[in-house]
Design an enzyme around this catalytic site. Structure first.
Site, PDB file in Angstrom:
ATOM      1  N   ASP A  22      17.219 -16.336  -6.238  1.00  0.00           N
ATOM      2  CA  ASP A  22      18.196 -15.368  -5.760  1.00  0.00           C
ATOM      3  C   ASP A  22      18.583 -15.619  -4.305  1.00  0.00           C
ATOM      4  O   ASP A  22      19.723 -15.376  -3.911  1.00  0.00           O
ATOM      5  CB  ASP A  22      17.632 -13.956  -5.906  1.00  0.00           C
ATOM      6  N   GLY A  23      17.645 -16.106  -3.500  1.00  0.00           N
ATOM      7  CA  GLY A  23      17.958 -16.395  -2.103  1.00  0.00           C
ATOM      8  C   GLY A  23      19.022 -17.472  -1.956  1.00  0.00           C
ATOM      9  O   GLY A  23      19.914 -17.385  -1.109  1.00  0.00           O
TER      10      GLY A  23
ATOM     11  N   LYS B 115      13.509   8.186  12.669  1.00  0.00           N
ATOM     12  CA  LYS B 115      12.461   7.422  13.338  1.00  0.00           C
ATOM     13  C   LYS B 115      11.716   6.724  12.211  1.00  0.00           C
ATOM     14  O   LYS B 115      11.039   7.370  11.401  1.00  0.00           O
ATOM     15  CB  LYS B 115      11.538   8.302  14.165  1.00  0.00           C
TER      16      LYS B 115
ATOM     17  N   GLN C 299      18.602 -13.202   5.580  1.00  0.00           N
ATOM     18  CA  GLN C 299      18.791 -14.614   5.918  1.00  0.00           C
ATOM     19  C   GLN C 299      19.498 -14.833   7.250  1.00  0.00           C
ATOM     20  O   GLN C 299      19.257 -15.823   7.920  1.00  0.00           O
ATOM     21  CB  GLN C 299      19.574 -15.304   4.795  1.00  0.00           C
TER      22      GLN C 299
END
Length: 285
Positions: A68-69, A169, A241
């Site tokens: 998938d990357g 926060k 990325q």
């Protein structure tokens, strides 16, 4: 002669034989082939083109060999040109890249015989401004993440369409597309959205308040997130990325991108809930 581009995951020696077979099939069926640098490292004698320049050769489609990357990187490179991607899973999970090696020839044949369909996915456009000036602009298929340093929580102010929503926060704040709802946002407790839903998910990571929960908004919304004071060690990440350091007071704006990612599917392929069950073991006890 029509052209096909190949984008590959780098540093995976076992791809050498796979990519040779793909090139042989494409050339046998009358295609010219161009390769990104990672692909060119596995073979010789073919045209090598930087990934961001592949669109200039007007490929009919892009074969993505990896996980998938690899698909996320390829999508950001060619989505603006409307070039479809055939994603072949060589990774571990392969939530987006559901085509297996054993199915590759069949999928390639379905493309040449025009028996495939196109699955379009929305993207995010992310703009970073500092002291009133634009610093950068990027697109993301999965998500945009504003993350604190490893050692502390960060302060984020979220506004939607100019209206103040909440002060967070937290370790991080995720803005995800429906595609990205099954990625980092899901791991942080966010909901799963079907790919066809016209929405964004805003998910805080480890918020320091019990009332902060993931928020789903229309994708026509304009989201703005201001980084709180003392956050010079925070950073902005697109699809995990592309990373940009943030400074105190930086403004991150997220809107629906004008471009869509086109994924090639077989006519009877890709059932979203089948993928959830098979890949994420969804609904199992």
């Amino acid at each position: 002669m029509p052209t096909v581009a190949i984008v590959t995951k780098p540093n995976k020696p076992e791809i050498t034989e796979i990519i040779s077979g793909v090139i042989e099939w494409l050339e046998k069926h009358g295609y010219d082939v161009v390769l990104d640098p990672a692909s060119a490292a596995y073979t010789h004698g073919h045209r090598e083109v930087e990934r961001e320049q592949l669109y200039k050769y007007k490929p009919e489609f892009v074969v993505v060999l990896g996980g998938d990357g690899t698909l996320l990187a390829a999508a950001r490179a060619v989505a603006h040109a409307g070039i479809p991607l055939l994603a072949v899973n060589l990774g571990s999970l392969g939530f987006l890249t559901e085509v297996t090696l054993s199915e590759l020839d069949r999928h390639l044949t379905s493309i040449t015989e025009h028996h495939c369909k196109i699955d379009e996915r929305t993207m995010l456009t992310c703009r970073l401004s500092r002291h009133g000036k634009r610093v950068c602009e990027h697109e993301a298929l999965n998500d945009v993440v504003i993350k604190a340093s490893a050692a502390r929580l960060a302060d984020f102010l979220l506004c939607i369409d100019g209206h103040r929503v909440a002060d967070y926060k937290a370790d991080a704040l995720i803005v995800a597309t429906p595609t990205g709802s099954t990625a980092y946002s899901l791991a942080a407790g966010g909901p799963i959205l079907a790919p066809s839903v016209n929405a964004f998910v805003i998910t805080p990571v480890s918020p320091h308040a019990l009332t902060h929960r993931p928020l789903v908004v229309e994708d026509s919304s304009q989201l703005s997130i201001t980084v709180g004071p003392g956050e010079d060690s925070a950073f902005l990440a697109m699809d995990g990325q592309v990373n940009v350091p943030l400074e105190d007071g930086d403004l991150v704006e997220c809107v629906l991108a004008k471009d869509r990612v086109k994924l090639i599917r077989a006519e009877n392929g890709y059932r979203f809930f089948d993928i959830l069950r098979n890949k994420l073991h969804w609904g199992e006890r």
